[in-house]
Design a protein around this motif. Structure first.
Motif, PDB file in Angstrom:
ATOM      1  N   LEU A  30       0.821  -1.206   0.000  1.00  0.00           N
ATOM      2  CA  LEU A  30       0.000   0.000   0.000  1.00  0.00           C
ATOM      3  C   LEU A  30       0.860   1.263   0.000  1.00  0.00           C
ATOM      4  CD1 LEU A  30      -3.051   0.581   0.051  1.00  0.00           C
ATOM      5  CD2 LEU A  30      -2.903   0.706   2.527  1.00  0.00           C
ATOM      6  N   THR A  31       1.968   1.216   0.720  1.00  0.00           N
ATOM      7  CA  THR A  31       2.825   2.399   0.840  1.00  0.00           C
ATOM      8  C   THR A  31       4.015   2.375  -0.110  1.00  0.00           C
ATOM      9  OG1 THR A  31       4.223   1.405   2.553  1.00  0.00           O
ATOM     10  CG2 THR A  31       2.261   2.621   3.301  1.00  0.00           C
ATOM     11  N   ALA A  36       5.481   5.979  -1.062  1.00  0.00           N
ATOM     12  CA  ALA A  36       4.277   6.695  -1.480  1.00  0.00           C
ATOM     13  C   ALA A  36       3.943   7.819  -0.500  1.00  0.00           C
ATOM     14  CB  ALA A  36       3.100   5.732  -1.570  1.00  0.00           C
ATOM     15  N   THR A  37       3.346   8.861  -1.020  1.00  0.00           N
ATOM     16  CA  THR A  37       2.883   9.954  -0.154  1.00  0.00           C
ATOM     17  C   THR A  37       1.608   9.511   0.555  1.00  0.00           C
ATOM     18  OG1 THR A  37       1.445  10.943  -1.829  1.00  0.00           O
ATOM     19  CG2 THR A  37       3.774  11.665  -1.811  1.00  0.00           C
ATOM     20  N   MET A  38       1.248  10.218   1.602  1.00  0.00           N
ATOM     21  CA  MET A  38       0.016   9.892   2.323  1.00  0.00           C
ATOM     22  C   MET A  38      -1.201  10.004   1.408  1.00  0.00           C
ATOM     23  SD  MET A  38       0.815   8.735   5.187  1.00  0.00           S
ATOM     24  CE  MET A  38      -0.804   8.604   5.886  1.00  0.00           C
ATOM     25  N   GLN A  43      -5.487   7.229  -1.493  1.00  0.00           N
ATOM     26  CA  GLN A  43      -6.195   6.963  -2.744  1.00  0.00           C
ATOM     27  C   GLN A  43      -6.138   5.484  -3.112  1.00  0.00           C
ATOM     28  OE1 GLN A  43      -8.212   9.035  -4.397  1.00  0.00           O
ATOM     29  NE2 GLN A  43      -8.732   7.258  -5.622  1.00  0.00           N
ATOM     30  N   ARG A  44      -4.977   4.863  -2.943  1.00  0.00           N
ATOM     31  CA  ARG A  44      -4.847   3.433  -3.234  1.00  0.00           C
ATOM     32  C   ARG A  44      -5.780   2.619  -2.353  1.00  0.00           C
ATOM     33  NH1 ARG A  44       1.677   3.181  -3.336  1.00  0.00           N
ATOM     34  NH2 ARG A  44       1.928   4.150  -5.377  1.00  0.00           N
ATOM     35  N   LEU A  48      -8.783   0.231  -3.591  1.00  0.00           N
ATOM     36  CA  LEU A  48      -8.761  -1.200  -3.286  1.00  0.00           C
ATOM     37  C   LEU A  48      -9.948  -1.616  -2.430  1.00  0.00           C
ATOM     38  CD1 LEU A  48      -4.937  -1.555  -2.642  1.00  0.00           C
ATOM     39  CD2 LEU A  48      -6.216  -2.555  -4.556  1.00  0.00           C
ATOM     40  N   MET A  49     -10.311  -0.790  -1.460  1.00  0.00           N
ATOM     41  CA  MET A  49     -11.464  -1.118  -0.614  1.00  0.00           C
ATOM     42  C   MET A  49     -12.760  -1.087  -1.425  1.00  0.00           C
ATOM     43  SD  MET A  49     -10.302  -2.156   2.171  1.00  0.00           S
ATOM     44  CE  MET A  49     -11.883  -2.391   2.968  1.00  0.00           C
ATOM     45  N   GLY A  50     -12.838  -0.192  -2.395  1.00  0.00           N
ATOM     46  CA  GLY A  50     -13.992  -0.176  -3.289  1.00  0.00           C
ATOM     47  C   GLY A  50     -14.095  -1.470  -4.087  1.00  0.00           C
ATOM     48  N   GLN A  51     -12.951  -1.957  -4.553  1.00  0.00           N
ATOM     49  CA  GLN A  51     -12.918  -3.224  -5.282  1.00  0.00           C
ATOM     50  C   GLN A  51     -13.304  -4.382  -4.371  1.00  0.00           C
ATOM     51  OE1 GLN A  51      -8.961  -3.359  -6.926  1.00  0.00           O
ATOM     52  NE2 GLN A  51      -9.411  -1.777  -8.445  1.00  0.00           N
ATOM     53  N   TRP A  52     -12.828  -4.330  -3.119  1.00  0.00           N
ATOM     54  CA  TRP A  52     -13.148  -5.373  -2.134  1.00  0.00           C
ATOM     55  C   TRP A  52     -14.661  -5.396  -1.887  1.00  0.00           C
ATOM     56  CZ3 TRP A  52      -9.497  -8.431   0.607  1.00  0.00           C
ATOM     57  CH2 TRP A  52     -10.042  -9.240   1.608  1.00  0.00           C
TER      58      TRP A  52
END
Length: 74
Positions: A30-31, A36-38, A43-44, A48-52
């Motif tokens: 995820l990071t 990755a920036t916060m 956003q990731r 991903l949670m939307g896909q889940w």
């Protein structure tokens, strides 16, 4: 939602999709190992949670990450 649906009764495709999402949600992925920036992480995770959640709707019940990992560690 059908309470009789378990990880064992999901199609192998659905089970694998949950595993891929669970892996993508791991802190390292995820990071991007801390690169990755916060904003990017947020956003990731949201994507991903939307896909889940969409996959949960497809299979007809809630599925936890722990349940996914337990299925594949057997």
């Amino acid at each position: 939602m059908d309470g009789n649906i378990t990880m064992n009764t999901l199609s192998s495709e659905h089970a694998m999709n949950f595993l891929l999402l669970a892996n993508a949600l791991s802190p390292e992925n995820l990071t991007s190992d801390g690169e990755a920036t916060m904003t990017q992480v947020s956003q990731r995770r949201k994507t991903l949670m939307g896909q889940w959640q969409q996959l949960e709707k497809t299979v007809g019940r809630k599925v936890s990450e722990d349940e996914v990992y337990q299925q594949f560690l057997q």
